[in-house]
Design an enzyme around this catalytic site. Structure first.
Site, PDB file in Angstrom:
ATOM      1  N   GLN A 193       0.833  -1.197   0.000  1.00 35.08           N
ATOM      2  CA  GLN A 193       0.000   0.000   0.000  1.00 35.08           C
ATOM      3  C   GLN A 193       0.869   1.249   0.000  1.00 35.08           C
ATOM      4  O   GLN A 193       1.915   1.302   0.635  1.00 35.08           O
ATOM      5  CB  GLN A 193      -0.893  -0.008   1.246  1.00 35.08           C
ATOM      6  CG  GLN A 193      -1.822   1.189   1.360  1.00 35.08           C
ATOM      7  CD  GLN A 193      -2.527   1.213   2.715  1.00 35.08           C
ATOM      8  OE1 GLN A 193      -2.358   0.309   3.527  1.00 35.08           O
ATOM      9  NE2 GLN A 193      -3.304   2.253   2.966  1.00 35.08           N
ATOM     10  N   CYS A 227      -6.146   0.279   2.485  1.00 35.45           N
ATOM     11  CA  CYS A 227      -5.641  -0.967   3.065  1.00 35.45           C
ATOM     12  C   CYS A 227      -6.674  -2.078   2.952  1.00 35.45           C
ATOM     13  O   CYS A 227      -6.326  -3.251   2.800  1.00 35.45           O
ATOM     14  CB  CYS A 227      -5.231  -0.760   4.518  1.00 35.45           C
ATOM     15  SG  CYS A 227      -6.578  -0.297   5.630  1.00 35.45           S
ATOM     16  N   HIS A 282      -6.763  -0.496  10.696  1.00 36.22           N
ATOM     17  CA  HIS A 282      -5.985  -1.022   9.591  1.00 36.22           C
ATOM     18  C   HIS A 282      -6.444  -2.445   9.302  1.00 36.22           C
ATOM     19  O   HIS A 282      -6.815  -3.187  10.219  1.00 36.22           O
ATOM     20  CB  HIS A 282      -4.501  -1.008   9.975  1.00 36.22           C
ATOM     21  CG  HIS A 282      -3.560  -1.243   8.845  1.00 36.22           C
ATOM     22  ND1 HIS A 282      -3.613  -0.542   7.661  1.00 36.22           N
ATOM     23  CD2 HIS A 282      -2.510  -2.117   8.717  1.00 36.22           C
ATOM     24  CE1 HIS A 282      -2.639  -0.947   6.871  1.00 36.22           C
ATOM     25  NE2 HIS A 282      -1.970  -1.910   7.479  1.00 36.22           N
ATOM     26  N   ASN A 288       0.675  -7.499   6.727  1.00 30.87           N
ATOM     27  CA  ASN A 288       0.357  -6.072   6.678  1.00 30.87           C
ATOM     28  C   ASN A 288       0.497  -5.595   5.238  1.00 30.87           C
ATOM     29  O   ASN A 288       1.562  -5.751   4.636  1.00 30.87           O
ATOM     30  CB  ASN A 288       1.332  -5.313   7.584  1.00 30.87           C
ATOM     31  CG  ASN A 288       0.993  -3.846   7.727  1.00 30.87           C
ATOM     32  OD1 ASN A 288       0.301  -3.259   6.898  1.00 30.87           O
ATOM     33  ND2 ASN A 288       1.495  -3.224   8.784  1.00 30.87           N
TER      34      ASN A 288
END
Length: 398
Positions: free
Chosen positions: A58, A64, A242, A269
């Site tokens: 990202q 996200c 997130h 992530n």
């Protein structure tokens, strides 16, 4: 497509560069759509399936939720190649390059996939002259892969603008990629027995049936009730508000007590950095030393010294420190039955090809007593149809 140029005000930029220009600026020989490289986030490094979760990073856009879903999709090459047709892989080859790329996203209202063709102009930061949103280059500029930034551009076109990608839920991203039935579990409700065991059973079943899971983190307003300040929570390595990809799950038994089994999720992530620092993190030699297997080598880097955004996390800690588990159930998998939120699929219907033509007529969310109507099967979508879009792009541009 004027709306495609509508950026959030704080990221205004008039600089659009083509891949060859970006590579020249970075001192890289030539652009590539995807690069075969080792990494445990993808299923294969075969030449026709070179896109892996580690490629997705990202950038400056608050998407996200979508980038996590996109990385999750890479663990299923068959479905991924429906969204990202294989003819794109030759996009930058000499003699084949036409400056156009073709992708598919699921149109919820129409009840079918929509084809989206985009050109290769990438919105860039005027100062760095690198992509403003999804990242293309590795940290040392040695690897360049353009598929994530091109898929992001196509999705922005599909949604109407890049601004439309700001904020969302990973379950929505998974639906746009698969057309599946999506929902969520609020993890705070599943920390104690017997609900914890019930949810764990579902998660194992979803993962074994190759269904899709993503995770949403806590919000700032949740921290006080959890006994955290903002700073103390961030010290865990987790981010606030997130979304994360779930790339798989594994059972690991303790060496000296084989009956004591931990179920670990492999989580990524979408930033491509910032990892969990608690139990079973890359640096947790103490707990890994008690296990019969050490899974750390099966993250992208497999080293505590390299932060690639991929980590293992005990499912008990997932329910304790994270907020939401998103799921997206898709297709009929060889007669396999798995639990929905409310019910099992009847075995008599397992071999049917289920499609629906109007999502407004199907049940959604908590109102769905029987998810069968909500889960289409598009495994039979032809990947060859993308060739005609390349021909149209050559003739008409984008």
């Amino acid at each position: 497509h004027r709306d495609l140029h509508s950026f959030p005000t704080r990221r205004s930029s008039d600089l659009w560069l083509r891949p060859h220009e970006l590579c020249t600026n970075a001192g890289v020989a030539k652009p590539q759509f995807a690069v075969a490289q080792p990494g445990a986030c993808g299923v294969t490094d075969d030449a026709s399936q070179r896109c892996t979760g580690v490629d997705v990073r990202q950038g400056g856009l608050g998407d996200c939720w979508y980038m996590a879903a996109l990385a999750t999709l890479t663990v299923d090459p068959e479905q991924f190649n429906i969204v990202v047709p294989v003819d794109n892989y030759s996009g930058f080859e000499d003699g084949a390059y036409c400056g156009a790329f073709h992708f598919r996203f699921y149109d919820m209202e129409a009840g079918k996939y929509a084809d989206v063709v985009v050109d290769d102009q990438i919105p860039c930061n005027a100062e760095t002259k690198k992509p403003a949103f999804a990242k293309v280059f590795s940290s040392d500029d040695s690897v360049n892969e353009f598929w994530p930034v091109l898929v992001e551009k196509a999705f922005a076109k599909f949604r109407g603008s890049y601004r439309a990608l700001e904020g969302g839920h990973a379950s929505d991203g998974l639906q746009y990629l698969t057309g599946g039935f999506a929902g969520k579990f609020l993890l705070q409700e599943y920390q104690e027995s017997p609900k914890y065991e019930e949810l764990l059973k579902k998660v194992k079943r979803y993962i074994s049936a190759k269904q899709y899971l993503d995770i949403g983190s806590q919000h700032p307003g949740d921290l006080e009730a959890m006994g955290f300040t903002r700073d103390s929570f961030l010290e865990l390595g987790l981010r606030l508000k997130h979304d994360y990809s779930v790339m798989g799950g594994e059972e690991v038994a303790e060496k000296d007590n084989p009956d004591n089994v931990h179920y670990l999720l492999k989580i990524r992530n979408p930033w491509g950095h910032h990892e969990w620092k608690g139990k079973f993190s890359d640096g947790d030699d103490a707990n890994w030393g008690l296990m019969a297997r050490d899974l750390r080598a099966r993250t992208a880097a497999g080293s505590a010294d390299v932060d690639e955004g991929v980590f293992w996390m005990d499912f008990r800690d997932v329910t304790k420190y994270l907020k939401t588990l998103y799921y997206c159930l898709y297709g009929l998998d060889g007669g396999t039955q798995f639990c929905s939120v409310r019910s099992e699929w009847p075995a008599s219907l397992q071999e049917q090809k289920i499609k629906y033509t109007n999502r407004s007529e199907s049940c959604t969310g908590a109102r769905c007593d029987h998810m069968l109507k909500c889960v289409p099967d598009f495994r039979g979508v032809s990947l060859r149809t993308s060739l005609q879009f390349r021909g149209q792009a050559r003739n008409h541009g984008d």
